[in-house]
Design an enzyme around this catalytic site. Structure first.
Site, PDB file in Angstrom:
ATOM      1  N   CYS A  22     -35.789   9.493  27.794  1.00 40.18           N
ATOM      2  CA  CYS A  22     -35.887   9.771  29.223  1.00 40.18           C
ATOM      3  C   CYS A  22     -35.082  11.039  29.462  1.00 40.18           C
ATOM      4  CB  CYS A  22     -35.309   8.622  30.049  1.00 40.18           C
ATOM      5  SG  CYS A  22     -35.056   9.108  31.767  1.00 40.18           S
TER       6      CYS A  22
ATOM      7  N   TYR B  50     -22.900  -7.489 -14.466  1.00 37.53           N
ATOM      8  CA  TYR B  50     -23.565  -8.738 -14.836  1.00 37.53           C
ATOM      9  C   TYR B  50     -24.197  -8.759 -16.226  1.00 37.53           C
ATOM     10  CZ  TYR B  50     -27.446  -6.081 -12.819  1.00 37.53           C
ATOM     11  OH  TYR B  50     -28.335  -5.105 -12.509  1.00 37.53           O
TER      12      TYR B  50
ATOM     13  N   CYS C 214     -30.608   9.105  35.714  1.00 41.28           N
ATOM     14  CA  CYS C 214     -31.105   7.828  35.207  1.00 41.28           C
ATOM     15  C   CYS C 214     -29.923   6.843  35.100  1.00 41.28           C
ATOM     16  CB  CYS C 214     -31.762   8.061  33.852  1.00 41.28           C
ATOM     17  SG  CYS C 214     -32.418   6.579  33.096  1.00 41.28           S
TER      18      CYS C 214
ATOM     19  N   ASP D 271       0.844  -1.192   0.000  1.00 36.48           N
ATOM     20  CA  ASP D 271       0.000   0.000   0.000  1.00 36.48           C
ATOM     21  C   ASP D 271       0.879   1.241   0.000  1.00 36.48           C
ATOM     22  OD1 ASP D 271      -1.986  -1.785   0.224  1.00 36.48           O
ATOM     23  OD2 ASP D 271      -2.684  -1.161   2.222  1.00 36.48           O
TER      24      ASP D 271
ATOM     25  N   CYS E 291     -35.856   4.836  35.874  1.00 33.77           N
ATOM     26  CA  CYS E 291     -35.904   5.882  36.904  1.00 33.77           C
ATOM     27  C   CYS E 291     -37.295   6.495  37.035  1.00 33.77           C
ATOM     28  CB  CYS E 291     -34.858   6.956  36.603  1.00 33.77           C
ATOM     29  SG  CYS E 291     -35.266   7.945  35.157  1.00 33.77           S
TER      30      CYS E 291
ATOM     31  N   LYS F 111     -36.313 -16.161  -6.340  1.00 34.23           N
ATOM     32  CA  LYS F 111     -36.050 -15.466  -5.074  1.00 34.23           C
ATOM     33  C   LYS F 111     -36.017 -16.469  -3.928  1.00 34.23           C
ATOM     34  CE  LYS F 111     -37.149 -11.267  -4.631  1.00 34.23           C
ATOM     35  NZ  LYS F 111     -36.730  -9.889  -4.791  1.00 34.23           N
TER      36      LYS F 111
ATOM     37  N   CYS G 102     -39.918   6.156  32.337  1.00 33.34           N
ATOM     38  CA  CYS G 102     -38.663   5.453  32.128  1.00 33.34           C
ATOM     39  C   CYS G 102     -38.622   4.180  32.979  1.00 33.34           C
ATOM     40  CB  CYS G 102     -37.504   6.373  32.506  1.00 33.34           C
ATOM     41  SG  CYS G 102     -35.918   5.519  32.448  1.00 33.34           S
TER      42      CYS G 102
ATOM     43  N   GLU H  23     -26.630 -17.261 -12.207  1.00 34.85           N
ATOM     44  CA  GLU H  23     -25.740 -16.378 -11.455  1.00 34.85           C
ATOM     45  C   GLU H  23     -26.433 -15.850 -10.211  1.00 34.85           C
ATOM     46  OE1 GLU H  23     -25.747 -12.482 -14.123  1.00 34.85           O
ATOM     47  OE2 GLU H  23     -25.376 -14.303 -15.274  1.00 34.85           O
TER      48      GLU H  23
ATOM     49  N   ASP I 128     -27.878  -7.983  -4.078  1.00 34.94           N
ATOM     50  CA  ASP I 128     -28.879  -7.092  -3.508  1.00 34.94           C
ATOM     51  C   ASP I 128     -28.264  -5.722  -3.254  1.00 34.94           C
ATOM     52  OD1 ASP I 128     -31.357  -6.490  -2.675  1.00 34.94           O
ATOM     53  OD2 ASP I 128     -31.232  -7.514  -0.742  1.00 34.94           O
TER      54      ASP I 128
ATOM     55  N   GLU J  49     -24.476  -4.204 -10.405  1.00 33.19           N
ATOM     56  CA  GLU J  49     -25.094  -3.892  -9.119  1.00 33.19           C
ATOM     57  C   GLU J  49     -24.023  -3.359  -8.166  1.00 33.19           C
ATOM     58  OE1 GLU J  49     -28.329  -4.642  -9.195  1.00 33.19           O
ATOM     59  OE2 GLU J  49     -29.007  -4.772  -7.113  1.00 33.19           O
TER      60      GLU J  49
ATOM     61  N   ARG K  96     -30.805   3.343 -12.176  1.00 33.18           N
ATOM     62  CA  ARG K  96     -31.898   2.780 -12.947  1.00 33.18           C
ATOM     63  C   ARG K  96     -33.029   3.805 -13.100  1.00 33.18           C
ATOM     64  NH1 ARG K  96     -36.335  -1.091 -11.481  1.00 33.18           N
ATOM     65  NH2 ARG K  96     -37.191  -1.304 -13.501  1.00 33.18           N
TER      66      ARG K  96
ATOM     67  N   LYS L  17     -28.070 -13.204  -7.573  1.00 34.84           N
ATOM     68  CA  LYS L  17     -28.840 -11.958  -7.669  1.00 34.84           C
ATOM     69  C   LYS L  17     -28.385 -11.062  -6.516  1.00 34.84           C
ATOM     70  CE  LYS L  17     -33.467 -10.230  -8.541  1.00 34.84           C
ATOM     71  NZ  LYS L  17     -33.473  -9.063  -7.671  1.00 34.84           N
TER      72      LYS L  17
HETATM   73  S1  IVH Z   1     -29.880  -9.048 -15.120  1.00 41.86           S
HETATM   74  C1  IVH Z   1     -33.159  -6.863 -17.634  1.00 41.86           C
HETATM   75  N1  IVH Z   1     -28.419 -10.157 -13.314  1.00 41.86           N
HETATM   76  O1  IVH Z   1     -32.107  -7.393 -10.113  1.00 41.86           O
HETATM   77  C2  IVH Z   1     -32.628  -7.365 -16.405  1.00 41.86           C
HETATM   78  N2  IVH Z   1     -29.920  -8.437 -12.616  1.00 41.86           N
HETATM   79  O2  IVH Z   1     -35.137  -7.237 -10.576  1.00 41.86           O
HETATM   80  C3  IVH Z   1     -31.185  -7.273 -16.408  1.00 41.86           C
HETATM   81  N3  IVH Z   1     -29.801  -7.920 -10.233  1.00 41.86           N
HETATM   82  O3  IVH Z   1     -32.534  -4.316 -11.674  1.00 41.86           O
HETATM   83  C4  IVH Z   1     -30.730  -7.584 -15.082  1.00 41.86           C
HETATM   84  N4  IVH Z   1     -28.230  -9.383  -9.737  1.00 41.86           N
HETATM   85  O4  IVH Z   1     -30.512  -4.602 -10.209  1.00 41.86           O
HETATM   86  C5  IVH Z   1     -29.359  -9.241 -13.556  1.00 41.86           C
HETATM   87  N5  IVH Z   1     -27.035 -11.226 -11.829  1.00 41.86           N
HETATM   88  C6  IVH Z   1     -27.949 -10.308 -12.064  1.00 41.86           C
HETATM   89  C7  IVH Z   1     -28.489  -9.491 -11.063  1.00 41.86           C
HETATM   90  C8  IVH Z   1     -29.480  -8.568 -11.375  1.00 41.86           C
HETATM   91  C9  IVH Z   1     -29.026  -8.422  -9.271  1.00 41.86           C
HETATM   92  C10 IVH Z   1     -30.819  -6.882 -10.009  1.00 41.86           C
HETATM   93  C11 IVH Z   1     -30.752  -5.744 -10.975  1.00 41.86           C
HETATM   94  C12 IVH Z   1     -32.099  -5.631 -11.571  1.00 41.86           C
HETATM   95  C13 IVH Z   1     -32.939  -6.394 -10.613  1.00 41.86           C
HETATM   96  C14 IVH Z   1     -34.078  -6.977 -11.373  1.00 41.86           C
END
Ligand code: IVH
Length: 672
Positions: free
Chosen positions: A429, A226, A435, A34, A414, A317, A411, A114, A118, A174, A137, A116
């Site tokens: 409080c 992605y 307290c 670093d 106290c 999901k 409280c 792949e 969050d 993402e 988006r 998903k």
């Molecule tokens: S493909 C047209 N791949 O999920 C859709 N989306 O509900 C293209 N997301 O807005 C998205 N992981 O933010 C894709 N491996 C993944 C993802 C992914 C998370 C999110 C993305 C999207 C939302 C769709």
């Protein structure tokens, strides 16, 4: 250095730094320390300062942010940013696969599975290998231009690697906050009395909307890419395009981590789903499902899209881990600031691998919103949050005799009537001085590791001392005698000695930590450091006006007002005076070896040295009261020149009559 030489050196440094950034953030295999990285970055910063004509918005020096955006401009997406339709069971997913096969009857379909992620979706555009724009988006057809904020995320390349990328393309991904960074961020927010983020997703999207990009740079954000938009694509399928994007310098899911795989059948897809349904709890970031995509771009085109989502991809999901249990009782906790937090005491239930007995209910409004009653059957969920949440009531099971919920009025510790300030979610409080949990909370904060770090003393001892009436505030600690401690429960002579010795030793703790320990609302570690450096001693801080406080970097109205309110209290003034008398540090101690030898001098460093590193010289300049700047100007007092000082800089210095010294003369000036 001539401008031509500088241009070449700048370009070399940028390439080197981009490469090391890639090794560190994408490959997770750094090749330099670093320290060396910082030195190269500093060198580049300096050259860019000296030769502003070679400025580049995608230079690695731009990662630190700095641009302030009041309102993010809205821009139209070239291709709409769709969302995915969701499935929640094997049957639903089977239906989707059948539908897809039916639409492409003659095809042998390849799917890609792949994770998903969050977080927050973004779309980034590149032209000739350079990042040009990043949009959120938004509503899918237009999003906010958050380019400056995105550029601070170290795993997003500002310039691409190699030469095989398309000249112009968009890539989607993402932005997320890894769990460890999220926990740290929330911890420091709690310390600074700021509302913690509910989950990593909110903290990621919240961070991207901050106006000051230098603050975004400090947030621990990361990004998986992605999807490569197809236009101008020479690759004919999604899987290869994602891996190719990895070669161009993006952080993409890797098959070697099992974040990505090809699958041909529902069974193979379910192998992936079942694996991650379990293994997701060990990931360093959050996912909320799996995405399944048709691999061939040509087939994706043939499937097309509905108004909302593509037909070539679907999400599966995960079920949020949820259980039903009984809410036995609501209890209340009193924090060190007097804030009251209601807590659900539950019939123990097993959830995502742990036994859950308690869950936070946040505040009175939350309880009212859920219409909770003690004795209800409630649903408890462990989603992104580390602490489980009560998310609802099973009204079918509510027995008729449950009483409507009555929020606490006094409280629990106290009995003082609680207050709720206009616009605040929490009850407080107001009994600041009397307290017990507030008193012991403040003392516990004071002795904690990041503040006074008093050895031999833990929260239980503090509670004992407060209960016994020996300690009512942090100043009382410094009056404690061994004989007073001995009568306490389970207090051996040795422990009593340790406690008193630990307290005595804390008088050497530096001012900034003492200031943090005082527990002034909104004054966390960082703010305490800033205030200590700026005012240098507590008297100046105590006398500071609102205007003066506001001149300190990153101090706004809320913090400034809180500092003023704290020192306005005579009681607090008296505590500080007592601790001063006890010998605590209430002024900044100048570092060892520091002097004022270079006070008032603005010094430029140029070239390379034998005895010192450039960074070392810079630190020495500051230690001895001087100021180090990048480029020679009328304000420069002195240049410390080493091997390879450019002729143009030398000429400029001579023209301006600036004195040039070598490293030995420099060392002599500061007496080393
Ligand atoms: S493909 C047209 N791949 O999920 C859709 N989306 O509900 C293209 N997301 O807005 C998205 N992981 O933010 C894709 N491996 C993944 C993802 C992914 C998370 C999110 C993305 C999207 C939302 C769709």
């Amino acid at each position: 250095m001539s401008p031509d030489e500088a241009r070449i050196k700048i370009q070399m440094l940028r390439e080197e730094l981009d490469h090391h950034n890639y090794l560190y953030y994408i490959k997770d295999a750094p090749e330099i320390s670093d320290f060396d990285f910082d030195q190269k970055l500093e060198h580049l910063q300096k050259l860019e300062g000296d030769f502003p004509q070679f400025d580049d918005p995608n230079s690695p020096t731009k990662r630190v942010g700095g641009a302030i955006t009041k309102d993010f401009p809205t821009r139209k997406h070239k291709y709409p940013m769709l969302s995915l339709s969701n499935t929640y069971s094997r049957e639903e997913l089977e239906d989707y696969l059948k539908r897809t096969q039916k639409a492409l009857p003659e095809q042998d379909l390849d799917f890609v599975c792949e994770l998903k992620y969050d977080g927050a979706a973004i779309s980034i555009s590149y032209k000739n290998g350079n990042l040009v724009q990043a949009l959120t988006r938004g509503d899918g057809s237009q999003g906010d231009d958050i380019t400056e904020n995105i550029k601070t995320i170290a795993s997003i390349p500002l310039r691409l690697r190699g030469a095989n990328y398309p000249n112009e393309f968009e890539i989607r991904g993402e932005v997320f906050m890894p769990l460890e960074g999220f926990a740290k961020l929330n911890q420091s927010r709690i310390e600074e009395d700021l509302e913690p983020f509910a989950n990593p997703r909110n903290s990621a999207s919240g961070s991207l909307k901050m106006q000051d990009s230098s603050l975004v740079a400090k947030r621990p954000l990361d990004c998986f890419l992605y999807y490569v938009m197809q236009e101008e694509q020479r690759i004919d399928n999604h899987y290869d395009a994602v891996l190719a994007a990895g070669e161009w310098g993006f952080k993409v899911p890797q098959p070697k981590h099992a974040y990505l795989r090809k699958a041909k059948s529902i069974d193979e897809i379910f192998e992936f789903i079942n694996h991650w349904d379990q293994a997701r709890h060990q990931l360093p970031f959050e996912i909320d499902g799996i995405v399944i995509k048709v691999n061939a771009y040509a087939l994706q085109d043939r499937l097309g899209q509905t108004a909302k989502s593509p037909r070539w991809a679907i999400a599966y999901k995960f079920k949020a881990e949820r259980q039903e249990t009984v809410l036995e009782q609501v209890s209340y906790q009193v924090g060190r600031t007097g804030a009251i937090t209601p807590v659900a005491n539950l019939k123990p239930v097993s959830l995502a691998g742990t036994t859950v007995k308690r869950a936070s209910l946040h505040n009175a409004d939350q309880i009212a919103k859920l219409d909770l009653r003690e004795g209800d059957y409630v649903y408890v969920e462990k989603g992104g949050e580390i602490i489980p949440k009560v998310i609802g009531v099973n009204f079918d099971k509510r027995s008729a005799d449950l009483k409507a919920f009555q929020y606490l009025e006094n409280c629990p510790e106290c009995q003082t009537p609680l207050v709720r300030l206009e616009g605040e979610a929490l009850h407080y409080c107001p009994n600041y001085k009397g307290c017990p949990p507030q008193v012991s909370g403040r003392v516990q904060h004071f002795i904690s590791r990041k503040a006074m770090d008093i050895e031999g003393m833990g929260s239980e001892t503090v509670e004992q001392l407060v209960k016994a009436g020996l300690v009512n505030n942090y100043a009382d600690l410094y009056d404690l005698k061994i004989e007073q401690l001995l009568p306490l429960d389970r207090m051996a002579e040795k422990s009593a000695q340790n406690i008193v010795a630990g307290i005595a030793a804390s008088t050497t703790i530096p001012f900034e930590r003492v200031l943090f320990g005082l527990g002034i609302r909104y004054v966390g570690e960082t703010v305490a450091k800033k205030l200590a450096r700026h005012f240098e001693d507590i008297d100046k801080l105590q006398e500071a006006s609102l205007e003066e406080l506001l001149t300190v970097d990153e101090i706004g109205d809320r913090i400034a007002e809180s500092v003023i309110a704290f020192f306005r209290e005579e009681e607090n003034q008296a505590l500080v005076a007592r601790m001063k008398a006890a010998g605590l540090q209430f002024e900044v101690q100048h570092q060892e070896g520091a002097s004022k030898a270079l006070e008032g001098l603005t010094i430029v460093i140029s070239g390379n040295f034998e005895r010192f590193g450039r960074k070392e010289i810079k630190e020495l300049i500051e230690l001895h009261g001087g100021k180090n700047t990048g480029s020679v100007s009328g304000k420069t007092s002195l240049i410390v020149a080493g091997e390879g000082m450019g002729p143009s800089k030398r000429k400029k210095a001579e023209d301006l009559g600036v004195r040039i010294i070598d490293e030995n003369e420099f060392a002599e000036m500061i007496g080393i």
